[in-house]
Design an enzyme around this catalytic site. Sequence first.
Site, mmCIF file in Angstrom:
data_model
loop_
_atom_site.group_PDB
_atom_site.id
_atom_site.type_symbol
_atom_site.label_atom_id
_atom_site.label_comp_id
_atom_site.label_asym_id
_atom_site.label_seq_id
_atom_site.Cartn_x
_atom_site.Cartn_y
_atom_site.Cartn_z
ATOM 1 C CD GLU A 22 -0.893 0.960 3.641
ATOM 2 O OE1 GLU A 22 -1.360 1.913 3.377
ATOM 3 O OE2 GLU A 22 -1.216 0.243 4.699
ATOM 4 C CE LYS A 83 -6.200 7.442 5.620
ATOM 5 N NZ LYS A 83 -6.160 7.829 6.998
ATOM 6 C CB VAL A 103 -5.363 -1.490 4.362
ATOM 7 C CG1 VAL A 103 -6.060 -3.177 4.364
ATOM 8 C CG2 VAL A 103 -4.289 -1.388 5.114
ATOM 9 C CG ASP A 135 -12.867 7.130 12.595
ATOM 10 O OD1 ASP A 135 -13.019 6.176 11.802
ATOM 11 O OD2 ASP A 135 -12.093 8.062 12.937
ATOM 12 C CB SER A 137 -10.491 1.589 9.229
ATOM 13 O OG SER A 137 -10.085 1.660 7.890
ATOM 14 C CB ALA A 138 -13.444 2.242 4.432
ATOM 15 C CG ASP A 139 -8.310 -0.301 6.195
ATOM 16 O OD1 ASP A 139 -8.722 0.282 5.209
ATOM 17 O OD2 ASP A 139 -7.266 -0.277 6.983
ATOM 18 C CE LYS A 156 -3.649 2.697 11.337
ATOM 19 N NZ LYS A 156 -3.461 1.909 10.043
HETATM 20 N N1 PSU Z 1 -0.323 0.776 8.667
HETATM 21 C C1 PSU Z 1 0.599 1.669 9.061
HETATM 22 N N2 PSU Z 1 0.491 3.016 8.626
HETATM 23 C C2 PSU Z 1 -0.381 3.498 7.966
HETATM 24 C C3 PSU Z 1 -1.584 2.618 7.508
HETATM 25 C C4 PSU Z 1 -1.395 1.211 7.969
HETATM 26 O O1 PSU Z 1 1.798 1.104 9.552
HETATM 27 O O2 PSU Z 1 -0.330 4.498 7.921
HETATM 28 C C5 PSU Z 1 -2.712 3.208 6.880
HETATM 29 C C6 PSU Z 1 -3.383 1.991 6.017
HETATM 30 O O3 PSU Z 1 -3.249 2.600 4.911
HETATM 31 C C7 PSU Z 1 -4.639 2.002 6.719
HETATM 32 C C8 PSU Z 1 -5.054 3.485 7.144
HETATM 33 O O4 PSU Z 1 -5.689 1.576 5.603
HETATM 34 O O5 PSU Z 1 -3.716 3.880 7.813
HETATM 35 C C9 PSU Z 1 -6.282 3.572 7.842
HETATM 36 O O6 PSU Z 1 -6.708 4.699 7.922
HETATM 37 P P1 PSU Z 1 -8.204 4.972 8.739
HETATM 38 O O7 PSU Z 1 -8.152 4.781 10.024
HETATM 39 O O8 PSU Z 1 -8.398 6.547 8.264
HETATM 40 O O9 PSU Z 1 -9.293 4.108 7.771
HETATM 41 MN MN MN Z 2 -11.454 6.474 9.860
#
Ligand code: PSU
Ligand code: MN
Length: 301
Positions: A22, A83, A103, A135, A137-139, A156
């Site tokens: 990614e 992003k 992701v 909130d 994640s869409a992941d 994370k």
């Molecule tokens: N893993 C890492 N660093 C990152 C991410 C993942 O070590 O920056 C990113 C990935 O792209 C993941 C995104 O999909 O953070 C999630 O963001 P959000 O919480 O806004 O969905």
């Molecule tokens: Mn988010």
Amino acid sequence: MLVVSDEVAQALTAGRPVVALESTIIAHGLPRPRNLRVALELEALVREEGATPATIAVLDGRAHVGLDEAQLERVAQDDTVRKLSHRDLPLATATGASGATTVSATALLASRAGVRVFATGGLGGVHRDWTSTQDESADLGLLARTRITVVCAGVKSILDVPATLQRLETLGVAVAGYGTDRFPGFYLTDSGNPVDWTLHTPEEVAAVMRAQDALGTEDSALILARPVSRAEQLDPELHDRVLHAALAECEAKGVSGQAVTPFLLERLTEGTAGASLEANLAAVRGNVRLAARVAGAWVRG
Ligand code: PSU
Ligand code: MN
């Protein structure tokens, strides 16, 4: 709209192993100028393990699977690179925008291109203040309907990890620890949560992938959670202290939406004098190597 690089296309046609990478971690997850070096290093690690790297990003409205060095440089250095989660892909491609893929967007594009294995750091998930912000994640939703294997260090640690594991269960996404029965905690070896299944070799992982296809269930992902070693993890006490301060600052400043994750990751890097960054990189390097071996076992069938 999907541009597969010659190198990646040739590897796929010849049945050689390919690993998707990614780009959000590069553009928005790591500080400059280190991020470009890391992007190149991760690709080199995939090659060392005998696979072809396919870093994914959208450039000038075209979704690329496999970037050359100049394109990687743009992702790492260009301030206009947004992003993009999977919902943003049609908006970005139709308007000619450029963006790094999260992701969810990476998994979608990789799977469309026929790439089955993907490596990252930590997945997105349910944020700790979910009850007020909703909130998530869409992941997670995308992985519930995309047939891909994601090698990661868990989700994370800035997130609500138990709630994220619960959502993955509800969504029907398979989760296995690699060589462990503990769910990893991204910067930390152990998130404090168990995982129901443990896999021990790339061949065993490939067998699970084949079983997913053979059973013909809905097209969901396999999450392979590989912990960072104890020697390379972030000191758990330092982690908790800095994270709590960062979460409070995030709330006080009203940071929301897509900005939350990059904000917290940056605060952790600063607050730990770079130690979180090293743990993050150690996790990603190990995940990338393992993903290349899994991709090898997968194509050997
Ligand atoms: N893993 C890492 N660093 C990152 C991410 C993942 O070590 O920056 C990113 C990935 O792209 C993941 C995104 O999909 O953070 C999630 O963001 P959000 O919480 O806004 O969905
Ligand atoms: Mn988010």
